[in-house]
Design a protein around this motif. Structure first.
Motif, PDB file in Angstrom:
ATOM      1  N   ARG A 119       0.825  -1.218   0.000  1.00  0.00           N
ATOM      2  CA  ARG A 119       0.000   0.000   0.000  1.00  0.00           C
ATOM      3  C   ARG A 119       0.855   1.263   0.000  1.00  0.00           C
ATOM      4  O   ARG A 119       0.488   2.254  -0.637  1.00  0.00           O
ATOM      5  CB  ARG A 119      -0.949  -0.017   1.214  1.00  0.00           C
ATOM      6  CG  ARG A 119      -2.030  -1.069   1.020  1.00  0.00           C
ATOM      7  CD  ARG A 119      -2.974  -1.179   2.191  1.00  0.00           C
ATOM      8  NE  ARG A 119      -4.065  -2.093   1.852  1.00  0.00           N
ATOM      9  CZ  ARG A 119      -4.978  -2.527   2.705  1.00  0.00           C
ATOM     10  NH1 ARG A 119      -4.940  -2.133   3.964  1.00  0.00           N
ATOM     11  NH2 ARG A 119      -5.923  -3.349   2.303  1.00  0.00           N
ATOM     12  N   LEU A 120       1.980   1.226   0.706  1.00  0.00           N
ATOM     13  CA  LEU A 120       2.853   2.409   0.712  1.00  0.00           C
ATOM     14  C   LEU A 120       3.366   2.711  -0.697  1.00  0.00           C
ATOM     15  O   LEU A 120       3.622   3.860  -1.039  1.00  0.00           O
ATOM     16  CB  LEU A 120       4.044   2.199   1.659  1.00  0.00           C
ATOM     17  CG  LEU A 120       3.745   2.327   3.154  1.00  0.00           C
ATOM     18  CD1 LEU A 120       4.975   1.911   3.977  1.00  0.00           C
ATOM     19  CD2 LEU A 120       3.335   3.753   3.522  1.00  0.00           C
ATOM     20  N   ASP A 121       3.507   1.678  -1.525  1.00  0.00           N
ATOM     21  CA  ASP A 121       4.006   1.895  -2.886  1.00  0.00           C
ATOM     22  C   ASP A 121       2.942   2.513  -3.798  1.00  0.00           C
ATOM     23  O   ASP A 121       3.221   2.862  -4.933  1.00  0.00           O
ATOM     24  CB  ASP A 121       4.518   0.579  -3.485  1.00  0.00           C
ATOM     25  CG  ASP A 121       5.577   0.821  -4.567  1.00  0.00           C
ATOM     26  OD1 ASP A 121       6.535   1.567  -4.291  1.00  0.00           O
ATOM     27  OD2 ASP A 121       5.429   0.291  -5.691  1.00  0.00           O
ATOM     28  N   ILE A 163      -5.564   5.435   1.886  1.00  0.00           N
ATOM     29  CA  ILE A 163      -4.572   4.440   2.301  1.00  0.00           C
ATOM     30  C   ILE A 163      -3.936   4.761   3.659  1.00  0.00           C
ATOM     31  O   ILE A 163      -3.775   3.873   4.494  1.00  0.00           O
ATOM     32  CB  ILE A 163      -3.497   4.248   1.196  1.00  0.00           C
ATOM     33  CG1 ILE A 163      -4.100   3.410   0.065  1.00  0.00           C
ATOM     34  CG2 ILE A 163      -2.234   3.590   1.746  1.00  0.00           C
ATOM     35  CD1 ILE A 163      -3.191   3.159  -1.114  1.00  0.00           C
ATOM     36  N   LYS A 164      -3.632   6.019   3.903  1.00  0.00           N
ATOM     37  CA  LYS A 164      -2.930   6.351   5.159  1.00  0.00           C
ATOM     38  C   LYS A 164      -3.727   5.932   6.409  1.00  0.00           C
ATOM     39  O   LYS A 164      -3.146   5.688   7.455  1.00  0.00           O
ATOM     40  CB  LYS A 164      -2.553   7.830   5.207  1.00  0.00           C
ATOM     41  CG  LYS A 164      -3.721   8.784   5.381  1.00  0.00           C
ATOM     42  CD  LYS A 164      -3.189  10.212   5.518  1.00  0.00           C
ATOM     43  CE  LYS A 164      -4.189  11.225   6.029  1.00  0.00           C
ATOM     44  NZ  LYS A 164      -5.564  11.143   5.550  1.00  0.00           N
ATOM     45  N   ASP A 165      -5.053   5.849   6.268  1.00  0.00           N
ATOM     46  CA  ASP A 165      -5.876   5.435   7.409  1.00  0.00           C
ATOM     47  C   ASP A 165      -6.213   3.945   7.396  1.00  0.00           C
ATOM     48  O   ASP A 165      -6.986   3.470   8.229  1.00  0.00           O
ATOM     49  CB  ASP A 165      -7.186   6.242   7.434  1.00  0.00           C
ATOM     50  CG  ASP A 165      -6.917   7.716   7.611  1.00  0.00           C
ATOM     51  OD1 ASP A 165      -6.056   8.051   8.443  1.00  0.00           O
ATOM     52  OD2 ASP A 165      -7.534   8.545   6.904  1.00  0.00           O
ATOM     53  N   SER A 174       3.863   5.829  10.045  1.00  0.00           N
ATOM     54  CA  SER A 174       4.799   6.945  10.146  1.00  0.00           C
ATOM     55  C   SER A 174       5.449   7.223   8.785  1.00  0.00           C
ATOM     56  O   SER A 174       5.671   8.391   8.427  1.00  0.00           O
ATOM     57  CB  SER A 174       5.782   6.726  11.306  1.00  0.00           C
ATOM     58  OG  SER A 174       6.953   6.150  10.877  1.00  0.00           O
ATOM     59  N   ILE A 175       5.717   6.185   7.987  1.00  0.00           N
ATOM     60  CA  ILE A 175       6.257   6.413   6.631  1.00  0.00           C
ATOM     61  C   ILE A 175       5.199   7.102   5.756  1.00  0.00           C
ATOM     62  O   ILE A 175       5.507   7.932   4.895  1.00  0.00           O
ATOM     63  CB  ILE A 175       6.702   5.071   5.986  1.00  0.00           C
ATOM     64  CG1 ILE A 175       7.856   4.458   6.779  1.00  0.00           C
ATOM     65  CG2 ILE A 175       7.075   5.255   4.514  1.00  0.00           C
ATOM     66  CD1 ILE A 175       8.259   3.054   6.328  1.00  0.00           C
TER      67      ILE A 175
END
Ligand code: ADP
Ligand code: NI
Length: 198
Positions: A119-121, A163-165, A174-175
């Motif tokens: 998800r971070l990508d 995505i952040k949530d 944190s990233i």
């Protein structure tokens, strides 16, 4: 890096050769590296996290619809390389949860790290680039003010901004802070330019 990780990365590199729709080999390499950072911070098992991350898209329904249910590409790789049935089952379970459409939260911390890395990508500068590459490959317009949902900007509102949530681990959250802020700033600038205000 262990021998089996090297072999898995080579397998992924061959598998994704030629993809230009956001699922190229380097997506896999980034997910692998990020998942290992998360695993270290979260105290997850390195070996399981690494293999699940490297193999997470080799049975993706867009790229390999015929193996999407069975996860045959990943399963065959693991059995060829002597991974025990028990460990293979854990890895294949993680891959199934991560690729499940809409996402299914994995039970294990290793799975949570892989899902968060994937998800971070999809956010930050790389996430923006991937979204437009994917939208272009499907013939979608950048933006459509009348039918927002059918455009790549629509995908930002439907998925990327959420995505952040939806992350499992505090290390990933944190990233995500700076990546999510970057997405929001990008959208603000996009609309300002679109409206002739910038
Ligand atoms: P993942 O690697 O997480 O399994 P997906 O297959 O869901 O990713 O999507 C791959 C990339 O394509 C992601 O960066 C995602 O944001 C992007 N993408 C997926 N669906 C769309 C869409 N409808 N419009 C634009 N980009 C999309
Ligand atoms: Ni992925």
């Amino acid at each position: 890096m262990t021998d089996i990780e090297t072999a898995a990365l080579r397998f992924a590199r061959e598998f994704f050769a030629g993809d230009a729709a956001g699922h190229d080999y380097y997506h896999t390499e980034r997910v692998y590296k990020t998942a290992l950072i998360l695993a270290r911070r979260e105290g997850a098992d390195r070996g399981i996290t690494a293999l699940a991350a490297i193999l997470h898209d080799v049975d993706d329904r867009k790229l390999s619809p015929e193996t999407a249910l069975t996860k045959k590409n990943a399963a065959d790789f693991l059995s060829r390389h002597g991974v025990s049935g028990e460990m293979a089952a854990l890895i294949l379970g993680i891959i199934g949860d991560v690729s499940f459409s809409g996402g299914r939260i994995p039970d294990s911390i290793e799975g949570k790290c892989v899902q968060d890395a994937d998800r971070l990508d999809a956010i930050g500068a790389i996430g923006i680039a991937r979204a437009f590459a994917y939208g272009g490959s499907r013939g979608r317009p950048l933006y459509d003010p009348v039918n927002t949902g059918a455009s790549t900007i629509g995908h930002f509102h439907e998925k990327l901004l959420l995505i952040k949530d939806r992350l499992n681990t505090s290390s990933a959250r944190s990233i995500a802070l700076s990546r999510a802020a970057y997405l929001e700033a990008f959208l603000k600038e996009f609309y300002a330019e679109w409206n002739g205000e910038a």
